[in-house]
Design an enzyme around this catalytic site. Structure first.
Site, PDB file in Angstrom:
ATOM      1  N   ASP A  65      65.568  14.087  13.734  1.00  0.00           N
ATOM      2  CA  ASP A  65      64.737  14.888  12.827  1.00  0.00           C
ATOM      3  C   ASP A  65      64.180  13.977  11.735  1.00  0.00           C
ATOM      4  O   ASP A  65      64.602  12.834  11.583  1.00  0.00           O
ATOM      5  CB  ASP A  65      65.624  15.998  12.231  1.00  0.00           C
ATOM      6  CG  ASP A  65      64.833  17.036  11.438  1.00  0.00           C
ATOM      7  OD1 ASP A  65      63.607  17.140  11.633  1.00  0.00           O
ATOM      8  OD2 ASP A  65      65.461  17.744  10.619  1.00  0.00           O
ATOM      9  N   GLU A  79      59.117  11.334  10.718  1.00  0.00           N
ATOM     10  CA  GLU A  79      57.655  11.106  10.594  1.00  0.00           C
ATOM     11  C   GLU A  79      57.336   9.791   9.885  1.00  0.00           C
ATOM     12  O   GLU A  79      56.289   9.219  10.193  1.00  0.00           O
ATOM     13  CB  GLU A  79      57.013  12.287   9.852  1.00  0.00           C
ATOM     14  CG  GLU A  79      57.060  13.587  10.637  1.00  0.00           C
ATOM     15  CD  GLU A  79      58.470  14.188  10.753  1.00  0.00           C
ATOM     16  OE1 GLU A  79      59.259  13.971   9.818  1.00  0.00           O
ATOM     17  OE2 GLU A  79      58.756  14.827  11.768  1.00  0.00           O
ATOM     18  N   ASP A 112      58.874  23.071  12.340  1.00  0.00           N
ATOM     19  CA  ASP A 112      59.214  24.264  11.551  1.00  0.00           C
ATOM     20  C   ASP A 112      58.171  25.363  11.652  1.00  0.00           C
ATOM     21  O   ASP A 112      57.392  25.598  10.720  1.00  0.00           O
ATOM     22  CB  ASP A 112      59.447  23.867  10.095  1.00  0.00           C
ATOM     23  CG  ASP A 112      60.601  22.882   9.968  1.00  0.00           C
ATOM     24  OD1 ASP A 112      61.379  22.760  10.940  1.00  0.00           O
ATOM     25  OD2 ASP A 112      60.703  22.228   8.920  1.00  0.00           O
TER      26      ASP A 112
HETATM   27  O1  MIG Z   1      64.301  19.491   5.648  1.00  0.00           O
HETATM   28  O2  MIG Z   1      68.099  19.703   9.381  1.00  0.00           O
HETATM   29  O3  MIG Z   1      62.622  20.728  11.552  1.00  0.00           O
HETATM   30  O4  MIG Z   1      64.794  22.024  12.698  1.00  0.00           O
HETATM   31  O5  MIG Z   1      66.967  22.614  11.031  1.00  0.00           O
HETATM   32  C1  MIG Z   1      64.585  20.243   6.785  1.00  0.00           C
HETATM   33  C2  MIG Z   1      67.556  20.856   8.807  1.00  0.00           C
HETATM   34  C3  MIG Z   1      65.289  19.401   7.801  1.00  0.00           C
HETATM   35  C4  MIG Z   1      63.923  20.188   9.640  1.00  0.00           C
HETATM   36  C5  MIG Z   1      63.927  20.517  11.087  1.00  0.00           C
HETATM   37  C6  MIG Z   1      64.789  21.720  11.338  1.00  0.00           C
HETATM   38  C7  MIG Z   1      66.186  21.460  10.846  1.00  0.00           C
HETATM   39  C8  MIG Z   1      66.147  21.111   9.356  1.00  0.00           C
HETATM   40  N1  MIG Z   1      65.276  19.951   9.142  1.00  0.00           N
END
Ligand code: MIG
Length: 791
Positions: A405, A408, A476
């Site tokens: 996650d 980017e 999201d």
């Molecule tokens: O700032 O890890 O897209 O699926 O549950 C949010 C917490 C960070 C973004 C991800 C989401 C995940 C969440 N993350």
């Protein structure tokens, strides 16, 4: 001067240029059998045949301009058969294409070998240089449409829109937001019964303008930095263009079969007792599921590769309990490494200078969940190796999948400075590949640690080639009907762009779905490659049983269907792995010249594999207009007469029955319901045969679903060919050394009239009524030899 390739192998042909050519500033520097280098006004133009249908065009402002080393995994394998340099235009021929390069102005055109113009630089603009920026302009055909471009919002046909590639964390994005998390600068153009693809292989911020503000005269793509470097794909089928693109950038290895089951996630399930409670509830309620996820709360203070000792005192024990009831565990990892002198990964990173830096070599600091962080330089091979090795902290206790996650990369404030440096350059060049290289590090490291077991990686950010390492989810999204529909287009667009295993958060990440929306979304999830229910922190619980009894029982019914379809789903995933053809296929893969599939109300329809046409419908709608392209279409799961396309029809779409149609001529392998993919599916493989008027072929595939042994030939593969003209169904003899899990084949006939007798391997049998159907069926032993059935 005309050079014809003779039978002898001419590897390098050097053109002797002693007299000035037609245009003095256009010079051929060098030619080889697959490449021509030209210089014009100090610009270096290289034309390379990667295959007879794949031509790379590189235009560099000067020698110092770089190209992307991270996406393409092939070297040139094509040949120019003929090079004709007789006047104002240089003409090159491969076996499949003709390429013309006019010398002044420099304009490149692509033709089929029989002379149809597929794609042309826009006269007189061609390629434009403007400071560091380069723009390639292309003529627009009147009826031209554009599909693909990866994770991009908007309609199936992207004509008239602009897009930017710049990997971006966008919480609760809108269905028109751009850019999102991943960038795949590859699209397919369609016009006049011709198709082509273009992959702009540049990792800087790139822009695509599909004729938004150009008076319908041209479209363009541009790069902020680096060379204009693109691959032109000239095969004349959308499927072949996708296959060629994934030949160039790679396909996905086989994932563990359980990834194709139903997956339960939330931000976050903790402590361990809650994780177990959720998993056990699935089993108690007989709702099949294979995976449960641990989101960021499993870590100690959000430190990657650590466990929270209070919430998860004994992860091995918890995971082994989960494994016993057929669950696999996937944990999240983020790139940010917390600045904390007591933290191993931080200390190692500092000592070995593994982090991204400023120009004075000091480490860049940004804040994310753990607080102040440094960020690994994933463009550096030694950093990737280090990162990969750290996963032993997760693998030892039994984690089997790795969710990447925030890559980017995302930081609080969302403005990662573009001058921050990694080994492969500054952020303005490496940002778009950062997430892919994190996934590469994760994939390669965990693969090594898991030895002969398959690994699995899920990522949010990616770039062209990401499919070699990871599945991708669409970030999201929001719990609305609009988002459910938009998720379909996103997933299909990613499929067109080489990513076969993709999907949105089912049920919606931000906000709370109504029970109707949740139900509809679950029914769509069955026909989504990556079927994961996920929701954010502080949202209501979103497990299938929390709404009401009806939602629970419908969810169970839908998930049961997913598991019954597993032999089909696994086979189409195998096809994606072998050829790059995605699991979810926009109708444009099969019907690119049928205008209706692009209509705003029909554009959501797609094929799930070769056989199912899925018609997504908002949760509130009880009927919907469906477009049936040519062919026969049977409503899946009921006995009504097939619809003969082309036709448009209003069909029923109640919550319990998403409109899904089986294409005539399909053979769909199914099994009985199981609670998880590694459970025993019994000894019968059900082969549902839907009558159609055209010959079809399906590749059936099985293996152990868990190990890399398939690489050594331990699989069971056979073609199933349906031929209405000879009234035959043939299962080829199996190849591979894996023995099918199924001992019996039950053939079930749909839409066949008056079959009284069937000859099967020269035995004559009478079909009997099939259970729950007015249909007929016969059983036959699942032998590995050829099975030939005649009716
Ligand atoms: O700032 O890890 O897209 O699926 O549950 C949010 C917490 C960070 C973004 C991800 C989401 C995940 C969440 N993350």
């Amino acid at each position: 001067m005309k050079i014809k390739k003779t039978a002898s192998i001419i590897l390098i042909i050097l053109l002797n240029i002693n007299k000035p050519l037609f245009c003095s500033d256009f010079q051929i520097l060098k030619t080889s059998s697959s490449q021509i280098d030209i210089i014009k006004h100090n610009k270096i133009i290289t034309v390379t045949a990667y295959s007879p249908e794949i031509i790379r065009i590189t235009i560099k402002k000067d020698k110092s301009q770089t190209t992307n080393p991270f996406s393409v995994i092939q070297s040139p394998k094509g040949l120019f058969n003929t090079i004709d340099d007789s006047g104002k235009t240089l003409i090159l021929y491969t076996e499949k294409l003709k390429i013309t390069i006019s010398k002044d102005p420099l304009l490149i055109k692509f033709y089929t070998s029989d002379g149809k113009l597929i794609n042309s630089d826009f006269q007189p603009l061609g390629t434009i240089f403007q400071g560091e920026k380069t723009t390639c302009t292309k003529s627009l055909f009147k009826d031209e449409k554009f599909i693909g471009l990866g994770e991009k919002t908007g309609p199936l046909n992207r004509r008239g829109r602009t897009y930017t590639n710049w990997n971006t964390d966008h919480y609760a994005y809108s269905v028109n937001s751009d850019p999102l998390y991943s960038s795949i600068p590859f699209f397919i153009g369609i016009h006049d019964s011709l198709v082509y693809g273009i992959f702009l292989d540049n990792t800087s911020r790139t822009k695509f303008d599909f004729g938004a503000s150009t008076d319908n005269k041209f479209y363009s793509f541009s790069t902020d930095k680096g060379a204009m470097d693109y691959y032109f794909f000239g095969s004349q089928s959308v499927a072949d263009i996708i296959k060629n693109y994934t030949w160039l950038t790679g396909t996905m290895e086989m994932v563990p079969k359980w990834i194709l089951g139903y997956q339960q996630c939330r931000w976050s399930y903790y402590p361990d007792s809650e994780v177990l409670r959720i998993a056990k509830t699935f089993r108690e309620k007989n709702i099949p599921a294979d995976v449960i996820y641990l989101d960021i709360h499993y870590m100690d203070g959000y430190k990657i590769f650590t466990w929270d000792k209070k919430r998860f005192p004994d992860p091995s024990k918890m995971i082994s309990e989960l494994n016993k009831i057929g669950f696999h565990v996937i944990t999240i990892v983020d790139p940010g490494i917390k600045i904390d002198a007591g933290y191993n990964a931080y200390n190692e990173g500092v000592q070995n200078k593994y982090f991204l830096t400023y120009h004075d070599s000091s480490f860049y600091t940004g804040s994310v969940w753990p607080g102040r962080c440094h960020f690994p330089d994933f463009t550096d091979n030694k950093v990737r190796k280090w990162w990969g090795s750290k996963f032993s902290a997760l693998i030892k206790p039994g984690v089997e999948g790795f969710w990447n996650d925030m890559n980017e990369p995302s930081v609080w404030g969302q403005s990662f400075p573009e001058f921050v440096l990694g080994k492969a350059g500054s952020m303005d060049i490496i940002r778009n590949v950062y997430g892919m290289l994190m996934a590469k590090a994760t994939f390669e490291g965990t693969k090594k640690l898991l030895k002969n077991k398959r690994t699995f990686c899920l990522t949010r950010a990616g770039f062209a080639g990401i499919q070699r390492y990871s599945a991708v989810w669409t970030g999201d999204n929001v719990a609305t009907d609009e988002h459910m529909m938009a998720g379909v287009l996103l997933t299909n667009s990613m499929g067109l762009s080489g990513i076969p295993l993709a999907g949105p958060d089912i049920g919606g990440f931000a906000g709370n779905p109504s029970k109707e929306l949740f139900t509809r979304w679950m029914s769509l999830g069955v026909f989504t490659p990556f079927f994961r229910n996920h929701t954010e922190i502080d949202s209501r619980h979103q497990e299938p049983w929390v709404f009401d009894d009806r939602t629970e029982s419908l969810s169970r019914k839908f998930i049961n269907t997913r598991y019954q379809l597993m032999p089909y789903i696994y086979s189409i995933f195998y096809e994606a792995s072998a050829t790059g053809l995605p699991m979810s296929r926009s109708m444009a893969v099969y019907y690119p010249f049928d205008d209706k599939i692009f209509w705003s109300n029909f554009q959501y329809q797609y094929m799930f594999g070769p056989s199912f046409m899925v018609c997504p419908v908002k949760s509130s709608r009880k009927t919907v207009a469906v477009y049936f392209p040519e062919g026969l279409w049977y409503r899946f799961g009921n006995k009504s007469e097939p619809v003969k396309g082309p036709a448009t029809k209003q069909v029923k779409s109640p919550l319990q029955d998403l409109p899904v149609f089986v294409k005539g001529g399909s053979v769909i392998p199914m099994q009985k319901t199981v609670q998880y993919t590694t459970a025993d599916p019994g000894d019968t493989l059900f082969l549902h045969i839907y009558y159609g008027d055209k010959k079809t072929s399906f590749l059936y595939y099985e293996d152990d679903g868990l190990t890399m042994d398939y690489r050594k030939g331990r699989y069971c593969k056979r073609f199933i060919v349906f031929d209405p003209d000879s009234r035959e169904l043939c299962l080829s003899r199996t190849t591979g050394t894996y023995k099918s899990d199924f001992k019996i084949l039950k053939f079930i006939f749909h839409g066949f009239r008056d079959i009284k007798e069937i000859k099967i391997n020269n035995r004559t049998v009478k079909p009997v009524p099939a259970e729950n159907h007015r249909l007929k069926s016969i059983n036959f032993e699942n032998i590995s030899q050829k099975i030939r059935m005649k009716w």
